[in-house]
Design an enzyme around this catalytic site. Structure first.
Site, PDB file in Angstrom:
ATOM      1  N   ALA A 102      22.560  53.445  15.395  1.00  0.00           N
ATOM      2  CA  ALA A 102      22.848  52.188  16.092  1.00  0.00           C
ATOM      3  C   ALA A 102      21.557  51.458  16.477  1.00  0.00           C
ATOM      4  O   ALA A 102      21.338  50.300  16.061  1.00  0.00           O
ATOM      5  CB  ALA A 102      23.701  52.486  17.319  1.00  0.00           C
ATOM      6  N   VAL A 103      20.698  52.114  17.215  1.00  0.00           N
ATOM      7  CA  VAL A 103      19.468  51.447  17.674  1.00  0.00           C
ATOM      8  C   VAL A 103      18.529  51.199  16.494  1.00  0.00           C
ATOM      9  O   VAL A 103      17.904  50.137  16.389  1.00  0.00           O
ATOM     10  CB  VAL A 103      18.781  52.307  18.766  1.00  0.00           C
ATOM     11  CG1 VAL A 103      17.380  51.814  19.050  1.00  0.00           C
ATOM     12  CG2 VAL A 103      19.611  52.275  20.039  1.00  0.00           C
ATOM     13  N   ASN A 118      24.803  58.756  33.378  1.00  0.00           N
ATOM     14  CA  ASN A 118      25.339  59.446  32.189  1.00  0.00           C
ATOM     15  C   ASN A 118      26.148  60.707  32.480  1.00  0.00           C
ATOM     16  O   ASN A 118      27.295  60.823  32.042  1.00  0.00           O
ATOM     17  CB  ASN A 118      24.215  59.735  31.189  1.00  0.00           C
ATOM     18  CG  ASN A 118      23.732  58.464  30.510  1.00  0.00           C
ATOM     19  OD1 ASN A 118      23.910  57.372  31.041  1.00  0.00           O
ATOM     20  ND2 ASN A 118      23.129  58.594  29.359  1.00  0.00           N
ATOM     21  N   GLU A 126      22.238  64.291  25.239  1.00  0.00           N
ATOM     22  CA  GLU A 126      20.790  64.300  25.524  1.00  0.00           C
ATOM     23  C   GLU A 126      20.500  64.827  26.936  1.00  0.00           C
ATOM     24  O   GLU A 126      19.468  64.527  27.511  1.00  0.00           O
ATOM     25  CB  GLU A 126      20.230  62.880  25.331  1.00  0.00           C
ATOM     26  CG  GLU A 126      20.293  62.414  23.883  1.00  0.00           C
ATOM     27  CD  GLU A 126      19.813  60.982  23.686  1.00  0.00           C
ATOM     28  OE1 GLU A 126      20.407  60.055  24.292  1.00  0.00           O
ATOM     29  OE2 GLU A 126      18.856  60.760  22.919  1.00  0.00           O
ATOM     30  N   LYS A 167      13.947  54.221  33.603  1.00  0.00           N
ATOM     31  CA  LYS A 167      15.128  54.322  32.729  1.00  0.00           C
ATOM     32  C   LYS A 167      15.743  55.717  32.869  1.00  0.00           C
ATOM     33  O   LYS A 167      16.966  55.871  32.881  1.00  0.00           O
ATOM     34  CB  LYS A 167      14.706  54.035  31.273  1.00  0.00           C
ATOM     35  CG  LYS A 167      15.838  54.056  30.253  1.00  0.00           C
ATOM     36  CD  LYS A 167      16.648  52.778  30.269  1.00  0.00           C
ATOM     37  CE  LYS A 167      17.903  52.776  29.439  1.00  0.00           C
ATOM     38  NZ  LYS A 167      17.790  53.038  28.035  1.00  0.00           N
ATOM     39  N   ASN A 225      16.397  57.634  24.628  1.00  0.00           N
ATOM     40  CA  ASN A 225      16.636  57.869  26.049  1.00  0.00           C
ATOM     41  C   ASN A 225      16.106  59.251  26.413  1.00  0.00           C
ATOM     42  O   ASN A 225      15.963  60.115  25.551  1.00  0.00           O
ATOM     43  CB  ASN A 225      18.140  57.791  26.363  1.00  0.00           C
ATOM     44  CG  ASN A 225      18.593  56.341  26.529  1.00  0.00           C
ATOM     45  OD1 ASN A 225      17.782  55.438  26.689  1.00  0.00           O
ATOM     46  ND2 ASN A 225      19.901  56.139  26.498  1.00  0.00           N
TER      47      ASN A 225
END
Ligand SMILES: NC(=O)c1ccc[n+]([C@@H]2O[C@H](COP(=O)([O-])OP(=O)(O)OC[C@H]3O[C@@H](n4cnc5c(N)ncnc54)[C@H](OP(=O)(O)O)[C@@H]3O)[C@@H](O)[C@H]2O)c1
Length: 323
Positions: free
Chosen positions: A14-15, A206, A280, A198, A115
């Site tokens: 996606a990224v 999350n 993650e 972040k 991330n």
């Protein structure tokens, strides 16, 4: 294609496809390093829109372009790469880059965009043997959703921060190119500080959404706010021990801003657990717990998040085995 591209992407999900589109839009040719597909590929990018997630609803405004793809192990073409942007999941980074280091150009520059934190430490240690390979780090609040192998939907605008981490700095032409290509991107002298901010947001949102199987917006409820405060209060001294000053009130405000702006979204960890994929967590709350231990600090709430998500991952693996 006239000349082999000098820029490659490893982790074309996606990224990766979002960044690929953004670089292609300013005229860059990108080589895609994949685990299976080779040859010229047609990629489709769907810009941010209010349309729903039904593909047919926005095919009319999509943008198509072509990129050459090779398997990541194809040695000859890697020798041309001067800038390698790595957009895999955090837990894939080190194992994927390790075998490539010996076959990349001696002056290749790496950019990690994922991330969580941690892979840069392992990688910096490996790069000691490769004095001309430089490392930059990046973090993004842009959102992207992969609709099919070569089709991505841009789901959210947001800031992207990039900055130098280790070894030789990125050549100025590549730095300017990335800042031109990626909307709302900034070069940060202190990228580690941006990564911690972040990380704090990911640590708070999350695991709770994955454990309680809820959208981000549900975390505005008082019982979750107590846990979020506890997570931030534990994280701040760990960041400080690593030389990063974070302020509780502004961090809490930022977390609640994200909860409110993304109220309808399901976090990536929620989706990973729901789809029985690894999460993650080790690079998010796990990184805080591990760093805390190194500094003699206690982070019981982060450890509890780590344990809870690991248990869900184990349960998912066991249920797959019993099928
Ligand atoms: N998606 C978002 O909106 C968003 C926003 C901000 C940050 N992030 C972060 O950005 C990172 C990437 O996320 P994502 O959503 O883009 O994940 P993703 O869609 O799962 O992309 C990961 C890519 O890595 C590739 N990959 C894995 N192993 C590989 C191998 N051995 N060789 C070559 N390629 C390999 C996968 O290939 P296959 O296609 O073969 O599976 C996949 O294309 C994560 O850290 C995520 O948390 C995501």
């Amino acid at each position: 294609m006239s000349q082999a591209p000098h820029i490659a992407l490893l982790g074309v999900g996606a990224v990766g496809q979002l960044i690929c589109h953004q670089l292609s839009s300013v005229g860059s040719e990108i080589l895609l390093l994949t685990r299976s597909k080779s040859g010229l590929q047609t990629l489709t990018y769907h810009p941010i829109s209010n349309a729903d997630t039904n593909v047919s609803a926005y095919t009319t405004i999509s943008h198509q372009y072509h990129c050459q793809a090779i398997e990541a192990v194809t040695v000859e073409q890697l020798a041309n790469i001067r800038l390698l942007i790595v957009t895999t999941k955090a837990y894939q980074v080190v194992e994927l880059i390790k075998p490539l280091l010996a076959i990349l150009r001696a002056d290749c520059h790496l950019v990690l965009l994922h991330n969580g934190m941690g892979p840069h430490l392992a990688l910096s240690a490996m790069l000691a043997q490769y004095p001309n390979i430089g490392l930059s780090l990046a973090t993004t609040s842009q959102g992207a959703l992969r609709l099919s192998q070569w089709q991505v939907k841009h789901t959210g605008a947001g800031l992207t921060h990039l900055g130098h981490s280790f070894g030789k700095p990125m050549a100025d032409n590549y730095r300017q190119l990335l800042l031109k290509a990626i909307p709302n991107s900034h070069w940060q002298d202190d990228i580690i500080s941006s990564l911690w901010q972040k990380l704090a947001i990911n640590c708070a949102i999350n695991p709770l959404t994955a454990i309680h199987q809820c959208q981000n917006g549900a975390l505005a409820a008082p019982q979750h706010q107590d846990t979020i405060r506890a997570l931030l209060l534990e994280l701040i001294p760990v960041a400080k021990a690593q030389g990063v000053e974070l302020e509780f009130a502004s961090l809490l405000e930022k977390v609640n801003q994200v909860i409110s702006l993304t109220a309808q979204n399901y976090s990536s960890m929620y989706q990973d657990i729901a789809h029985h994929r690894p999460s993650e967590i080790t690079q998010i709350n796990g990184y805080v717990s591990q760093s805390a231990q190194q500094h003699g600090l206690q982070t019981p709430h982060h450890q509890a998040m780590l344990n809870a998500i690991k248990s869900l991952e184990t349960a998912n693996r066991l249920s797959a085995l019993s099928r």
